[in-house]
Design a protein around this motif. Structure first.
Motif, PDB file in Angstrom:
ATOM      1  N   TYR A 222      44.578  61.328 -17.266  1.00  0.00           N
ATOM      2  CA  TYR A 222      45.346  61.172 -18.235  1.00  0.00           C
ATOM      3  C   TYR A 222      45.134  61.716 -19.492  1.00  0.00           C
ATOM      4  O   TYR A 222      44.036  61.960 -19.946  1.00  0.00           O
ATOM      5  CB  TYR A 222      46.144  59.707 -18.140  1.00  0.00           C
ATOM      6  N   ARG A 467      49.988  64.752  -8.008  1.00  0.00           N
ATOM      7  CA  ARG A 467      50.050  63.380  -8.848  1.00  0.00           C
ATOM      8  C   ARG A 467      48.863  62.469  -8.497  1.00  0.00           C
ATOM      9  O   ARG A 467      48.693  62.368  -7.478  1.00  0.00           O
ATOM     10  CB  ARG A 467      51.687  62.746  -8.692  1.00  0.00           C
ATOM     11  N   ALA A 468      49.021  61.489  -9.403  1.00  0.00           N
ATOM     12  CA  ALA A 468      48.146  60.311  -9.156  1.00  0.00           C
ATOM     13  C   ALA A 468      48.978  59.336  -8.525  1.00  0.00           C
ATOM     14  O   ALA A 468      50.048  59.458  -8.784  1.00  0.00           O
ATOM     15  CB  ALA A 468      47.529  59.665 -10.457  1.00  0.00           C
TER      16      ALA A 468
ATOM     17  N   LEU B 281      56.599  65.952 -18.718  1.00  0.00           N
ATOM     18  CA  LEU B 281      56.790  65.636 -17.063  1.00  0.00           C
ATOM     19  C   LEU B 281      55.315  65.127 -16.937  1.00  0.00           C
ATOM     20  O   LEU B 281      55.063  64.730 -15.538  1.00  0.00           O
ATOM     21  CB  LEU B 281      57.176  66.785 -16.223  1.00  0.00           C
ATOM     22  N   SER B 282      54.402  64.760 -17.774  1.00  0.00           N
ATOM     23  CA  SER B 282      53.119  64.179 -17.135  1.00  0.00           C
ATOM     24  C   SER B 282      53.128  62.741 -17.329  1.00  0.00           C
ATOM     25  O   SER B 282      54.026  62.049 -18.043  1.00  0.00           O
ATOM     26  CB  SER B 282      51.989  64.850 -17.678  1.00  0.00           C
ATOM     27  N   THR B 283      52.506  62.050 -16.430  1.00  0.00           N
ATOM     28  CA  THR B 283      52.429  60.739 -16.632  1.00  0.00           C
ATOM     29  C   THR B 283      51.264  60.061 -17.409  1.00  0.00           C
ATOM     30  O   THR B 283      50.432  60.581 -17.967  1.00  0.00           O
ATOM     31  CB  THR B 283      52.271  59.930 -15.163  1.00  0.00           C
ATOM     32  N   ASP B 284      51.462  58.606 -17.749  1.00  0.00           N
ATOM     33  CA  ASP B 284      50.651  58.019 -18.399  1.00  0.00           C
ATOM     34  C   ASP B 284      50.345  56.754 -17.754  1.00  0.00           C
ATOM     35  O   ASP B 284      50.713  56.121 -16.959  1.00  0.00           O
ATOM     36  CB  ASP B 284      50.780  57.807 -20.118  1.00  0.00           C
ATOM     37  N   LEU B 285      48.914  56.075 -18.010  1.00  0.00           N
ATOM     38  CA  LEU B 285      48.554  55.016 -17.193  1.00  0.00           C
ATOM     39  C   LEU B 285      49.305  53.652 -17.495  1.00  0.00           C
ATOM     40  O   LEU B 285      49.878  52.911 -16.487  1.00  0.00           O
ATOM     41  CB  LEU B 285      47.144  54.709 -17.585  1.00  0.00           C
ATOM     42  N   HIS B 310      53.010  58.526  -8.341  1.00  0.00           N
ATOM     43  CA  HIS B 310      53.525  58.050  -9.952  1.00  0.00           C
ATOM     44  C   HIS B 310      53.871  59.321 -10.621  1.00  0.00           C
ATOM     45  O   HIS B 310      53.128  60.384 -10.686  1.00  0.00           O
ATOM     46  CB  HIS B 310      52.228  57.347 -10.469  1.00  0.00           C
ATOM     47  N   TRP B 311      55.258  59.416 -11.166  1.00  0.00           N
ATOM     48  CA  TRP B 311      55.821  60.515 -11.533  1.00  0.00           C
ATOM     49  C   TRP B 311      56.500  60.155 -12.798  1.00  0.00           C
ATOM     50  O   TRP B 311      56.695  58.986 -13.080  1.00  0.00           O
ATOM     51  CB  TRP B 311      56.510  61.268 -10.543  1.00  0.00           C
ATOM     52  N   ALA B 312      57.009  61.363 -13.452  1.00  0.00           N
ATOM     53  CA  ALA B 312      57.897  61.137 -14.707  1.00  0.00           C
ATOM     54  C   ALA B 312      58.899  62.115 -14.794  1.00  0.00           C
ATOM     55  O   ALA B 312      58.886  63.046 -14.083  1.00  0.00           O
ATOM     56  CB  ALA B 312      56.991  61.378 -16.141  1.00  0.00           C
TER      57      ALA B 312
END
Ligand SMILES: Cc1cc2nc3c(=O)[nH]c(=O)nc-3n(C[C@H](O)[C@H](O)[C@H](O)COP(=O)(O)OP(=O)(O)OC[C@H]3O[C@@H](n4cnc5c(N)ncnc54)[C@H](O)[C@@H]3O)c2cc1C
Lengths: 489, 391
Positions: A222, A467-468, B281-285, B310-312
């Motif tokens: 991330y 994706r994670a 469009l990236s995800t975060d924790l 998990h997506w955004a």
């Protein structure tokens, strides 16, 4: 056959209600194989038999002591364990769902979820939906009696995080440590460098100053790689968030399954998985083993021989045209027919692109690689270019591209020939890569098929978004990160 | 990359050009054809289902906390239940019910007021007695639930089925839909929007509709108009499939979470965390962790289920979180369907009303509260029954 585990204590466990013996601590999949059990799972829609392949996780998922979707290639055997096949009804011994195998592959193009024969609304749809949810769910929810506590996570800081404990990872870690950097190595194996050990490669010892996290899947990258997250395979431990300045990916490469009919059948194994199993557990991939590959087949075959495997064929993967056998490999066609009960594929080799993609991609309309390396460095075999996947000129419609979701080459070609050449859209139309593997190796196969059909190069296609966390982390472990990593304001 | 160069077969003229081929754009296009328009064109910069319409939780409900939202979404929910028939394509809308759950007493009181609004407006909803909760939601942690307002006519529709059905029906009705075709400029002539450009290509337009989801503000800039609100990403995740555990779709008003179990067996949903709004469009924790925490607390049986993906996605939200729907006050013939935070649920209703307004000039009573200039007039729409972090 040499085996370091022979002196281990024997324990009794149950497979679909049958008592079996296994060696305490060895993976359940290995214990099953010793008993001649190769079919562990069934594909989601057509109930094709699947087993440990080293490529597709769906083949090793089963219910263990009331917990669904446990990976049998990782979960150790314990005394009294109850292991049950999933996706069966009413029971594994008398499984009516097997009748689905009689359906033609075309019947499920587009997935049973969006098939044209789904009733439109009303009571018919409700009943259909119930049935569908039951089938797709594969296994009942976890037993309510299982632990439900949060697994508190940790946040740690390292200058360098090395992913992969093989020779390249060790070297990178030691070098960074020698420069005074604070270094961690994360490896999914219970020890570092299992593949190299199986290959008989001398490996340098890991510097004492390097922290080693074993049995942990580093699944997430991330904030452009500044925050990495790993989760232990064990259910009772917490996840770890790493703040870091540098990531070194030394994750090696894996062999892409051959694009021939039967490549998903139990008995077909990826070379690394086969070698590690033979080396650590003294279990050969079969009694008569064929090894095909893109160059490394002879070396892999020699190594397997050292573990007592009987090799009946060594050849170029391009010469393989078919793998025969309905529930288990019984022969292959390589010009002539060769009788065998195992096929080990050793190339073409690709690196798993997931972490690189996560770290380097961005975009507002689609995530695509920015090409910027940022704080990420790739080391060892993972640095080498992906090899071309051989797409046979007369690619059979029957080849399973994504066994987890029953996506065949025929289904992909139907869309491609209708003009749909966008990998993201193909993914949505077919569900290819939406199962437990989350796109590796199936998107590599999908893009190879797409490129070959359209006469383009695979690199011209943007990959669907990787994706994670690819099922690496449980809800309890993810919840345990809540108080550890706050929102990035 | 495989971004298609501007398509040579783009038309030169259209009665309506819709910018954005998400569910808002496609619904508007489809309903325009039901009013007899044929030369409608939809242009989309990304890939089919690449916008929020292919990344959302797919939850659909007819009732909210206040009358304005409830009237609009009731209409939309009614449309959803007829959509498969109207399109001649299966959108797989399933009325499995939608439960709004309060964990705090004040929220339970808000739901009580919402139930009154529902009653007045003919939306079917009822409180699930605590004693019936084990039957209604067997796996839920009952102690956390203060009140459950259930809307039996709500439900879900898989977005891939909805988007597939809409696109097919649009194309059958003569709408031309182009993906990988970005609108790069708008032309204004004599105080009206007269054409759009996709690169060098000009399309003469009778009317233009902006339905660009998270990109609406950028499109407004290109068109030289002002739009209220800001863009933000929201994230969602899917668990590994298991057999049915949770039947209705759920909104946990206090935990800021919404989720349901799909007919594929995956529990899909998300929560809101108060982060700095951003376009990505990236995800975060944190969203994954926060969503997992809600699942763990509310459905302890999910503890050892694994997170698959998990997506955004991006949305454009207005200052009152309500849609911006109608003709733009500063530019004639420029229409917007923007500001959507519940734009999946709201699409068929909004599409119908907007199409009617464009085709007939009649602005339906139910879209009037959501007029684009309501903030300038000091008339925001208050709504308490939504799950959205106030940043
Ligand atoms: C994670 C998540 C969960 C959600 N859950 C729900 C839910 O459960 N229920 C619900 O009702 N809503 C939900 N939403 C909100 C809902 O998805 C959106 O409100 C809705 O999809 C908006 O539809 P749209 O057509 O306006 O936008 P989009 O689907 O985003 O479509 C906009 C399109 O415009 C295109 N575009 C952008 N710029 C240009 C240009 N210059 N030229 C041409 N085209 C352009 C884009 O490519 C895009 O395809 C959720 C959203 C997210 C992200």
């Amino acid at each position: 056959m040499p085996s370091r585990s022979d002196d281990r204590q024997m324990v009794e466990f149950h497979w679909n209600g049958h008592p079996l013996l296994g060696r305490l601590g060895e993976p359940i999949a290995v214990a099953l194989r010793r008993q001649g059990i190769g079919v562990i799972a069934r594909s989601r829609k057509l109930h094709r038999p699947l087993g440990q392949s080293g490529s597709y996780i769906a083949g090793v998922l089963a219910r263990v002591d009331g917990r669904p979707n446990v990976r049998l290639d990782l979960e150790p055997v314990g005394q009294g364990m109850r292991v049950e096949a999933q996706n069966v009804w009413p029971s594994a011994r008398f499984d009516l769902l097997k009748a689905a195998q009689l359906l033609p592959a075309k019947a499920i193009y587009g997935g049973f979820e969006h098939a044209d024969w789904t009733p439109q609304g009303g009571r018919g749809y409700h009943l259909w939906e119930r049935l569908m949810a039951h089938l797709a769910g594969m296994s009942p929810p976890p037993l309510p009696s299982l632990p439900s506590e949060i697994r508190p996570g940790r946040r740690v800081q390292y200058d360098t995080v090395v992913v992969g404990g093989g020779p390249a990872g060790r070297h990178a870690a030691n070098e960074a440590a020698a420069h005074g950097r604070k270094v961690a190595v994360v490896t999914r194996g219970h020890i570092c460098g299992r593949y190299a050990a199986a290959c008989g490669v001398e490996q340098e010892a890991i510097d004492d100053r390097v922290a080693v996290f074993t049995g942990m899947e580093l699944f997430g990258s991330y904030r452009q790689g500044a925050l990495l997250v790993g989760a232990p395979h064990r259910y009772d431990q917490g996840a770890v968030a790493f703040d870091t300045q540098e990531i070194v990916l030394a994750t090696g490469r894996r062999s892409i399954p051959p694009l021939v009919p039967g490549s998903h059948v139990p008995g077909v194994m990826e070379a690394q998985a086969a070698l590690v199993m033979a080396h650590e557990h003294g279990v050969a991939p079969g009694t008569a083993v064929a090894v095909v590959g893109s160059g490394a087949q002879a070396a892999i075959a020699t190594r397997l021989t050292a573990f007592g495997a009987n090799i009946v064929h060594v050849g170029d993967v391009a010469d393989l045209t078919r793998i025969n056998g309905r529930v288990h490999v019984n022969s292959i066609d390589v010009g002539a027919t060769v009788i065998c009960d195992a096929v080990v594929h050793a190339g073409p080799w690709h690196r798993d692109p997931n972490l690189i993609f996560q770290t380097q991609s961005d975009g507002l309309l689609q995530l695509v690689s920015t090409g910027a390396s940022g704080n990420l460095r790739v080391a060892g075999a993972a640095e080498e270019a992906d090899e071309d996947v051989v797409v046979p000129a007369n690619l059979s419609d029957d080849v399973l591209i994504c066994p987890c979701m029953d996506v065949t080459a025929g289904e992909l070609l139907m869309h491609i020939d209708a003009g749909e050449t966008d990998p993201e859209v193909l993914k949505r139309l077919t569900s290819c890569g939406m199962g437990p593997c989350q796109g590796f190796p199936c998107w590599d196969s999908m893009i190879a098929v797409l490129a070959s059909r359209t006469g383009q190069h695979p690199a011209e296609f943007a990959r669907p978004s990787h994706r994670a966390p690819r099922r690496a982390i449980t809800v309890a472990q993810a919840a345990g990160l809540h108080d550890v990593v706050g929102p990035d304001r | 990359m495989n971004a298609r160069p501007v398509n040579v077969s783009l038309p030169k003229k259209a009665s309506v050009v819709i910018v954005g081929g998400g569910i808002q754009g496609l619904c508007c296009a489809f309903y325009l054809t039901t009013f007899g328009l044929r030369d409608v064109v939809v242009l989309d910069a990304g890939y089919w289902q690449g916008g929020a319409s292919g990344r959302n939780g797919t939850l659909i409900r007819p009732g909210f906390g206040g009358p304005e939202w409830t009237e609009l979404f009731k209409l939309s929910c009614d449309e959803w239940s007829q959509l498969s028939r109207k399109l001649g394509e299966n959108v797989m809308f399933t009325k499995r019910g939608y439960s709004m759950i309060a964990e705090r007493a004040e929220t339970a009181a808000m739901l009580g007021r919402a139930a009154g609004v529902h009653r007045d407006l003919g939306v079917h909803s009822y409180f699930v007695p605590q004693a019936d909760l084990p039957h209604h939601l067997p796996a839920i942690n009952h102690r956390r639930v203060a009140a459950t307002l259930h809307l039996p006519d709500g439900g879900v529709a898989p977005h891939h089925a909805a988007m597939k059905g809409l696109r097919a029906a649009c194309e059958r009705n003569g709408v031309q839909v182009f993906y990988r075709t970005a609108v790069t400029a708008f032309e204004r002539t004599g105080g009206r929007a007269s054409a759009v450009y996709a690169g060098e290509h000009r399309i003469d337009a009778g009317s233009v509709v902006i339905a660009g989801g998270g990109h609406n503000l950028k499109l407004a800039d290109l068109a030289g108009i002002r739009l209220d609100g800001y863009s933000m990403r929201i994230e969602a995740m899917a668990l590994e499939p298991i057999r049915p555990l949770i039947k209705p779709a759920l909104a946990l008003i206090d935990s800021l979470a919404y989720f349901h179990q799909t007919s594929r067996g995956e529990v899909v949903g998300g929560t809101e965390v108060p982060e700095r709004p951003r376009m990505s469009l990236s995800t975060d924790l944190p969203v994954m962790a926060a969503t997992a925490k809600v699942y763990l607390e509310m459905f302890p049986q999910l503890a050892e289920v694994r997170v698959l993906r998990h997506w955004a996605g991006m949305i454009h939200v207005s200052s009152d979180f309500g849609p911006l729907l109608g003709e733009h006050p500063d530019l004639k013939d420029l229409w917007v369907s923007a500001g959507w935070s519940y734009g999946f649920a709201g699409a068929p209703g909004a599409g119908l009303l907007l199409a009617k307004a464009i085709a007939t000039g009649e602005v339906d009573r139910r879209m009037q509260p959501f007029a684009v200039d309501r903030f300038d007039r000091g008339k925001p729409v208050a709504e308490a029954g939504i799950v959205l972090a106030k940043n």
